[in-house]
Scaffold this motif. Structure first.
Motif, mmCIF file in Angstrom:
data_model
loop_
_atom_site.group_PDB
_atom_site.id
_atom_site.type_symbol
_atom_site.label_atom_id
_atom_site.label_comp_id
_atom_site.label_asym_id
_atom_site.label_seq_id
_atom_site.Cartn_x
_atom_site.Cartn_y
_atom_site.Cartn_z
ATOM 1 N N TYR A 126 2.286 -4.855 -8.614
ATOM 2 C CA TYR A 126 1.956 -4.350 -7.340
ATOM 3 C C TYR A 126 0.731 -2.887 -7.463
ATOM 4 O O TYR A 126 0.640 -2.658 -5.840
ATOM 5 C CB TYR A 126 2.503 -4.215 -6.709
ATOM 6 N N LYS A 178 -1.864 -2.605 -5.209
ATOM 7 C CA LYS A 178 -2.687 -1.123 -3.633
ATOM 8 C C LYS A 178 -3.416 0.197 -4.035
ATOM 9 O O LYS A 178 -4.681 0.845 -3.509
ATOM 10 C CB LYS A 178 -1.609 -0.262 -3.993
ATOM 11 N N LYS A 232 8.722 -1.386 -3.095
ATOM 12 C CA LYS A 232 7.795 -1.706 -2.506
ATOM 13 C C LYS A 232 7.671 -0.381 -1.482
ATOM 14 O O LYS A 232 6.517 -0.018 -1.427
ATOM 15 C CB LYS A 232 7.842 -3.118 -1.866
ATOM 16 N N GLU A 233 8.228 -0.284 -0.653
ATOM 17 C CA GLU A 233 8.499 0.579 0.673
ATOM 18 C C GLU A 233 7.968 1.998 0.143
ATOM 19 O O GLU A 233 7.245 2.061 0.581
ATOM 20 C CB GLU A 233 9.752 0.723 1.538
ATOM 21 N N ASP A 252 4.085 1.598 -1.036
ATOM 22 C CA ASP A 252 3.702 1.769 0.405
ATOM 23 C C ASP A 252 3.371 3.400 1.103
ATOM 24 O O ASP A 252 2.281 3.652 0.720
ATOM 25 C CB ASP A 252 4.163 0.818 1.851
ATOM 26 N N LYS A 253 4.874 3.948 1.249
ATOM 27 C CA LYS A 253 4.379 5.408 1.353
ATOM 28 C C LYS A 253 3.655 6.071 0.809
ATOM 29 O O LYS A 253 3.215 7.230 0.837
ATOM 30 C CB LYS A 253 5.988 5.646 1.641
ATOM 31 N N ASP A 310 0.266 4.938 0.896
ATOM 32 C CA ASP A 310 -0.553 5.870 2.055
ATOM 33 C C ASP A 310 -0.390 6.951 2.489
ATOM 34 O O ASP A 310 -1.351 7.919 2.799
ATOM 35 C CB ASP A 310 0.905 5.348 3.669
#
Ligand SMILES: Cc1ncc(COP(=O)(O)O)c(/C=N/[C@H](C)c2ccccc2)c1O
Length: 480
Positions: A361, A365, A449-450, A453-454, A457
């Motif tokens: 993952y 990303k 995963k959250e 993603d943070k 970002d």
């Protein structure tokens, strides 16, 4: 939480403590009130997502309940016994490493516990030179193996190996007299993006398929006289130096050490205990070492612990002798309790496999960011250990010319890693690196995963800013 006077904390911190990585004038207190999972929590409640994983060493996450409970239980029974005595924790820690983790491999012989990674590497050097009865060892460019005398003689990151740097970029590089003793030769690092031998990966193999950097290393050792060389010491993926080798490199280095009859010491202090999606990084390459050093993820740094595993032949050799040195805290029962709980947690939660899947993952990303941002020249890594090479143009030119060097030959505020760090901090994410041009990303094996993603970002936001700066530099150059 007891009422802490953080003003007093800052006052005492500044007044009494010698600094690392900053002069006293540059230093700023960063107070941390507590930690949790992948977060640092400041006294005002600010939560920082830590993409350094401190020093890539909190593998099972901050304040891991299983580890903390095990420490509390051990404290009900122990204060301290030294290495001449055996706690159930020390014996079980050895069993977990030698059987549950390494039991399927035929090479491991015995283990010695110490307290840090540097000490593990000192121990490995001691054993290798004794066993081979030879003085020389081979290290590599951009290596980081620790700060103690033997370990620092292997460390080759410019600012680090001399131990101190100064604010003034024009200052003379100081060297600590005698700190570099310990006869070492420096092999080229497999840094394909900036090949030290000016080759291009894909066309640097000879007719046997051997990489040019491996051939150079072979010739260098032959010139040293292999009969004078005890061992070659390598990090599989260079941690502080932030270099991921091409897939052929490690198997070819292992063949070279066997061809020349020198030991291969693999430093897994930073990469061990699941960080790259295997228990140990060497296991990705189908090779086996003679000696492995470990620390950091061994206990997930809740309590300091390090260890050295030697092969069967070396273990048999060492068993003949009374080892007339001891490190007071080796096998400390409370540290060993933390090691046992850490490993058991990793097994119960199948964390090594989870890190492997998390790596897929992360790769997806980070490659999306590479496609979007011209200042991303390379993404490499595995599991929860990633490198992002920051470049200022399509030729992959580094922002800071003296790449992989922390001797502050430029103003650190111009380092791309520090520019990214300050922009990502606006989003509550701690991200950066050790050498000027290369982000070094590390998390717990359990990161959600959250939170990934943070982090992505925040990195995307910071890279937007770096892209603009790079474009401005290009425009100014075009105007000249
Ligand atoms: C491969 C390796 N071996 C040995 C040691 C030394 O272990 P120690 O500190 O004596 O327990 C280290 C330490 N890493 C340092 C703290 C680091 C990591 C990333 C960026 C900058 C610095 C290491 O990475």
């Amino acid at each position: 939480m007891t009422n802490i006077d953080w003003k007093k904390v800052e006052e005492w911190d500044n007044k009494y403590i010698l600094r690392t990585f900053a002069t006293q004038d540059e230093y700023q207190t960063v107070p941390i009130e507590s930690t949790e999972g992948d977060y640092l929590i400041m006294p005002d409640g600010t939560r920082l997502l830590d993409l350094f994983n401190q020093l890539y060493c909190v593998n099972t996450g901050q304040k891991n309940k299983k580890i903390n409970d095990a420490i509390k239980d051990a404290l009900d029974r122990y204060g301290f016994v030294w290495d001449a005595y055996t706690s159930d924790y020390k014996a079980k820690a050895a069993k977990l490493i030698m059987e549950d983790i390494l039991g399927k491999e035929s090479w491991p012989g015995k283990i010695r516990f110490v307290s840090t990674g540097s000490e593990a590497n000192e121990t490995a050097l001691f054993i290798a030179r004794l066993y081979k009865n030879r003085p020389n060892v081979i290290t590599r460019e951009h290596a980081f193996h620790g700060w103690t005398r033997g370990a620092s003689s292997l460390t080759r990151i410019k600012g680090v190996r001399s131990g101190i740097t100064e604010t003034n970029p024009d200052s003379e590089q100081r060297h600590i007299p005698g700190q570099q003793d310990g006869v070492v030769a420096v092999a080229p690092s497999p840094n394909c993006l900036r090949c030290p031998l000016s080759h291009t990966y894909g066309s640097c193999h000879d007719e046997t398929g051997e990489l040019a950097c491996v051939t150079y290393t072979r010739r260098m050792i032959e010139n040293q006289g292999p009969e004078q060389v005890a061992a070659m010491v390598t990090e599989i993926t260079q941690g502080a130096g932030s270099i991921m080798p091409p897939k052929e490199y490690i198997p070819q280095i292992r063949k070279l050490t066997k061809d020349l009859d020198i030991l291969w010491i693999v430093d897994e202090v930073l990469t061990g205990f699941g960080r790259t999606g295997k228990w140990f990084n060497y296991q990705h390459y189908g090779v086996t070492p003679d000696i492995v050093t470990m620390a950091k993820g061994l206990s997930s740094s809740t309590i300091p612990a390090g260890a050295v595993v030697v092969n069967k032949e070396i273990a048999e050799f060492m068993d003949q002798f009374r080892w007339e040195t001891v490190s007071t805290y080796s096998g400390h029962p409370i540290a060993m309790a933390a090691v046992c709980a850490n490993i058991e947690y990793m097994i119960e939660e199948n964390l090594v496999e989870k890190a492997k899947e998390t790596g897929k993952y992360f790769e997806k990303k980070l490659l999306e960011l590479k496609d979007k941002h011209p200042t991303v020249g390379l993404v490499a890594g595995a599991g929860v250990l990633w490198i992002v090479e920051l470049v200022k143009d399509e030729k992959n030119t580094p922002f800071i010319k003296l790449d992989r060097n922390t001797s502050h030959e430029a103003d650190p505020s111009t380092y791309p890693i520090n520019i990214i760090n300050s922009k990502a901090l606006e989003k509550g994410v701690l991200i950066g690196g050790f050498v000027p041009n290369t982000l070094r990303i590390g998390t717990s094996l359990d990161i959600s995963k959250e939170d990934i993603d943070k982090a992505i970002d925040a990195l995307d936001y910071a890279l937007d800013h770096l892209d603009k700066l790079a474009a401005q530099v290009q425009e100014q150059k075009a105007l000249v």
